[in-house]
Scaffold this motif. Structure first.
Motif, PDB file in Angstrom:
ATOM      1  N   LEU A  26       0.935  -1.097   0.115  1.00 39.88           N
ATOM      2  CA  LEU A  26      -0.465  -0.467  -0.391  1.00 39.88           C
ATOM      3  C   LEU A  26       1.109   1.476  -0.262  1.00 39.88           C
ATOM      4  O   LEU A  26       0.788   2.555  -0.784  1.00 39.88           O
ATOM      5  CB  LEU A  26      -0.466   0.537   1.029  1.00 39.88           C
ATOM      6  CG  LEU A  26      -2.208   1.133   1.435  1.00 39.88           C
ATOM      7  CD1 LEU A  26      -2.797   1.458   0.414  1.00 39.88           C
ATOM      8  CD2 LEU A  26      -2.716   0.846   2.134  1.00 39.88           C
ATOM      9  N   THR A  27       2.057   1.606   0.902  1.00 39.18           N
ATOM     10  CA  THR A  27       2.639   2.558   0.770  1.00 39.18           C
ATOM     11  C   THR A  27       3.293   2.592  -0.168  1.00 39.18           C
ATOM     12  O   THR A  27       3.375   3.433  -1.766  1.00 39.18           O
ATOM     13  CB  THR A  27       3.921   2.754   1.443  1.00 39.18           C
ATOM     14  OG1 THR A  27       3.431   1.710   3.087  1.00 39.18           O
ATOM     15  CG2 THR A  27       4.794   3.235   1.747  1.00 39.18           C
ATOM     16  N   ALA A  28       3.921   1.339  -1.074  1.00 40.94           N
ATOM     17  CA  ALA A  28       4.503   1.809  -2.753  1.00 40.94           C
ATOM     18  C   ALA A  28       3.517   2.142  -3.789  1.00 40.94           C
ATOM     19  O   ALA A  28       4.120   3.128  -4.560  1.00 40.94           O
ATOM     20  CB  ALA A  28       5.215   0.364  -3.118  1.00 40.94           C
ATOM     21  N   TYR A  29       2.156   1.840  -2.755  1.00 39.66           N
ATOM     22  CA  TYR A  29       1.741   2.549  -4.449  1.00 39.66           C
ATOM     23  C   TYR A  29       0.763   3.486  -4.370  1.00 39.66           C
ATOM     24  O   TYR A  29       1.025   4.165  -5.031  1.00 39.66           O
ATOM     25  CB  TYR A  29      -0.195   1.680  -4.110  1.00 39.66           C
ATOM     26  CG  TYR A  29      -1.362   1.991  -4.644  1.00 39.66           C
ATOM     27  CD1 TYR A  29      -0.713   1.930  -6.238  1.00 39.66           C
ATOM     28  CD2 TYR A  29      -1.925   2.590  -4.323  1.00 39.66           C
ATOM     29  CE1 TYR A  29      -2.200   2.258  -7.003  1.00 39.66           C
ATOM     30  CE2 TYR A  29      -3.068   3.733  -5.001  1.00 39.66           C
ATOM     31  CZ  TYR A  29      -3.007   3.453  -6.350  1.00 39.66           C
ATOM     32  OH  TYR A  29      -4.284   4.473  -6.771  1.00 39.66           O
ATOM     33  N   ILE A  30       0.466   4.183  -2.609  1.00 42.21           N
ATOM     34  CA  ILE A  30       0.207   5.586  -2.236  1.00 42.21           C
ATOM     35  C   ILE A  30       1.027   6.434  -2.994  1.00 42.21           C
ATOM     36  O   ILE A  30       1.329   7.667  -3.553  1.00 42.21           O
ATOM     37  CB  ILE A  30       0.427   5.491  -1.340  1.00 42.21           C
ATOM     38  CG1 ILE A  30      -1.278   5.127  -0.663  1.00 42.21           C
ATOM     39  CG2 ILE A  30       0.484   7.271  -0.353  1.00 42.21           C
ATOM     40  CD1 ILE A  30      -1.130   5.016   1.050  1.00 42.21           C
ATOM     41  N   PHE A  31       2.779   5.978  -2.182  1.00 39.79           N
ATOM     42  CA  PHE A  31       4.047   6.760  -3.029  1.00 39.79           C
ATOM     43  C   PHE A  31       3.911   6.740  -5.188  1.00 39.79           C
ATOM     44  O   PHE A  31       5.780   7.209  -4.617  1.00 39.79           O
ATOM     45  CB  PHE A  31       5.503   6.692  -2.007  1.00 39.79           C
ATOM     46  CG  PHE A  31       5.363   7.088  -0.814  1.00 39.79           C
ATOM     47  CD1 PHE A  31       5.704   8.133  -0.468  1.00 39.79           C
ATOM     48  CD2 PHE A  31       4.671   6.359   0.304  1.00 39.79           C
ATOM     49  CE1 PHE A  31       6.084   8.819   1.058  1.00 39.79           C
ATOM     50  CE2 PHE A  31       4.026   7.391   1.588  1.00 39.79           C
ATOM     51  CZ  PHE A  31       4.702   8.224   1.725  1.00 39.79           C
ATOM     52  N   LEU A  33       3.649   7.628  -8.754  1.00 41.74           N
ATOM     53  CA  LEU A  33       2.127   8.382  -9.197  1.00 41.74           C
ATOM     54  C   LEU A  33       1.203   7.767  -9.954  1.00 41.74           C
ATOM     55  O   LEU A  33       0.842   9.026  -9.701  1.00 41.74           O
ATOM     56  CB  LEU A  33       3.743   8.791 -10.933  1.00 41.74           C
ATOM     57  CG  LEU A  33       3.058   9.608 -11.933  1.00 41.74           C
ATOM     58  CD1 LEU A  33       3.416  10.893 -10.950  1.00 41.74           C
ATOM     59  CD2 LEU A  33       3.622   9.727 -13.121  1.00 41.74           C
ATOM     60  N   GLY A  34       0.815   6.577  -9.711  1.00 43.22           N
ATOM     61  CA  GLY A  34      -0.354   6.252 -10.280  1.00 43.22           C
ATOM     62  C   GLY A  34      -1.217   6.904  -8.796  1.00 43.22           C
ATOM     63  O   GLY A  34      -2.663   7.329  -9.088  1.00 43.22           O
ATOM     64  N   ALA A  35      -0.935   6.751  -7.639  1.00 47.82           N
ATOM     65  CA  ALA A  35      -1.497   7.115  -6.997  1.00 47.82           C
ATOM     66  C   ALA A  35      -1.986   8.231  -6.917  1.00 47.82           C
ATOM     67  O   ALA A  35      -3.545   9.266  -6.555  1.00 47.82           O
ATOM     68  CB  ALA A  35      -0.988   6.550  -5.006  1.00 47.82           C
ATOM     69  N   LEU A  36      -0.955   9.007  -6.773  1.00 46.81           N
ATOM     70  CA  LEU A  36      -1.092  10.890  -7.203  1.00 46.81           C
ATOM     71  C   LEU A  36      -1.767  11.542  -8.312  1.00 46.81           C
ATOM     72  O   LEU A  36      -2.488  12.536  -8.090  1.00 46.81           O
ATOM     73  CB  LEU A  36       0.161  11.754  -6.829  1.00 46.81           C
ATOM     74  CG  LEU A  36       0.410  11.485  -5.779  1.00 46.81           C
ATOM     75  CD1 LEU A  36       2.204  11.672  -5.497  1.00 46.81           C
ATOM     76  CD2 LEU A  36       0.077  11.351  -4.736  1.00 46.81           C
ATOM     77  N   SER A  37      -2.032  10.716  -9.622  1.00 44.97           N
ATOM     78  CA  SER A  37      -2.331  11.029 -11.267  1.00 44.97           C
ATOM     79  C   SER A  37      -3.609  10.359 -11.286  1.00 44.97           C
ATOM     80  O   SER A  37      -4.754  11.384 -11.581  1.00 44.97           O
ATOM     81  CB  SER A  37      -1.948  10.472 -12.042  1.00 44.97           C
ATOM     82  OG  SER A  37      -1.647   9.725 -12.205  1.00 44.97           O
ATOM     83  N   MET A  38      -4.319   9.204 -10.138  1.00 41.85           N
ATOM     84  CA  MET A  38      -5.566   9.376 -10.588  1.00 41.85           C
ATOM     85  C   MET A  38      -6.142   9.614 -12.333  1.00 41.85           C
ATOM     86  O   MET A  38      -7.131   9.968 -12.314  1.00 41.85           O
ATOM     87  CB  MET A  38      -6.747   9.430  -9.245  1.00 41.85           C
ATOM     88  CG  MET A  38      -5.944   9.103  -8.161  1.00 41.85           C
ATOM     89  SD  MET A  38      -6.989  10.091  -7.195  1.00 41.85           S
ATOM     90  CE  MET A  38      -5.899   9.446  -5.742  1.00 41.85           C
ATOM     91  N   ILE A  61      -8.258   5.614   0.904  1.00 42.57           N
ATOM     92  CA  ILE A  61      -6.529   4.837   0.601  1.00 42.57           C
ATOM     93  C   ILE A  61      -6.294   5.425   1.821  1.00 42.57           C
ATOM     94  O   ILE A  61      -5.216   4.629   2.652  1.00 42.57           O
ATOM     95  CB  ILE A  61      -5.759   5.780  -0.716  1.00 42.57           C
ATOM     96  CG1 ILE A  61      -6.705   5.226  -1.448  1.00 42.57           C
ATOM     97  CG2 ILE A  61      -4.441   5.105  -0.332  1.00 42.57           C
ATOM     98  CD1 ILE A  61      -6.526   6.115  -3.336  1.00 42.57           C
ATOM     99  N   PHE A  62      -6.160   7.037   2.533  1.00 40.52           N
ATOM    100  CA  PHE A  62      -5.348   7.158   4.027  1.00 40.52           C
ATOM    101  C   PHE A  62      -6.139   6.717   5.611  1.00 40.52           C
ATOM    102  O   PHE A  62      -5.057   5.675   5.874  1.00 40.52           O
ATOM    103  CB  PHE A  62      -5.629   8.742   3.915  1.00 40.52           C
ATOM    104  CG  PHE A  62      -5.048   9.282   5.622  1.00 40.52           C
ATOM    105  CD1 PHE A  62      -3.817   8.941   5.907  1.00 40.52           C
ATOM    106  CD2 PHE A  62      -6.186   9.250   6.371  1.00 40.52           C
ATOM    107  CE1 PHE A  62      -3.460   9.794   6.807  1.00 40.52           C
ATOM    108  CE2 PHE A  62      -6.123   9.907   7.382  1.00 40.52           C
ATOM    109  CZ  PHE A  62      -4.360   9.745   7.839  1.00 40.52           C
TER     110      PHE A  62
END
Length: 100
Positions: A26-31, A33-38, A61-62
């Motif tokens: 989950l941390t890798a996903y959050i950090f 680019l995919g988690a931020l660009s959606m 997610i948070f």
């Protein structure tokens, strides 16, 4: 906690290795680019709706991250040696997700 006598780490599927892998993934996903660009959300043309949806997704997610973090951090749940997995505080994750 499952009940007063059973620790979370003793529940099938919630052992220490599984939980460490879950928070690490989950941390890798959050950090990433995919988690931020959606990208799907970026297709919403109405800016107000796009912002509401993006914030809603970021909050979900948070919440998932915070739940995993709190579970691993609570020694009563039977997890130990999780310092590496807990190196990103919920506040840092909130900043990464740009939650206001």
């Amino acid at each position: 906690r499952p009940n007063n006598t059973e620790r979370v780490c003793d529940v099938q599927g919630l052992d220490e290795n599984a939980m460490k892998l879950a928070i690490k993934s989950l941390t890798a996903y959050i950090f990433s680019l995919g988690a931020l660009s959606m990208p799907k959300i970026e297709k919403i043309t109405n800016m107000q709706i796009r912002s509401m949806v993006r914030n809603g997704v970021a909050n979900v997610i948070f919440s998932a991250y915070k739940s995993l973090y709190d579970t691993l951090a609570n020694k009563q749940n039977g997890y130990s040696n999780c310092e590496q997995e807990l190196s990103n505080s919920p506040e840092r994750v909130k900043q990464m997700l740009q939650i206001k």
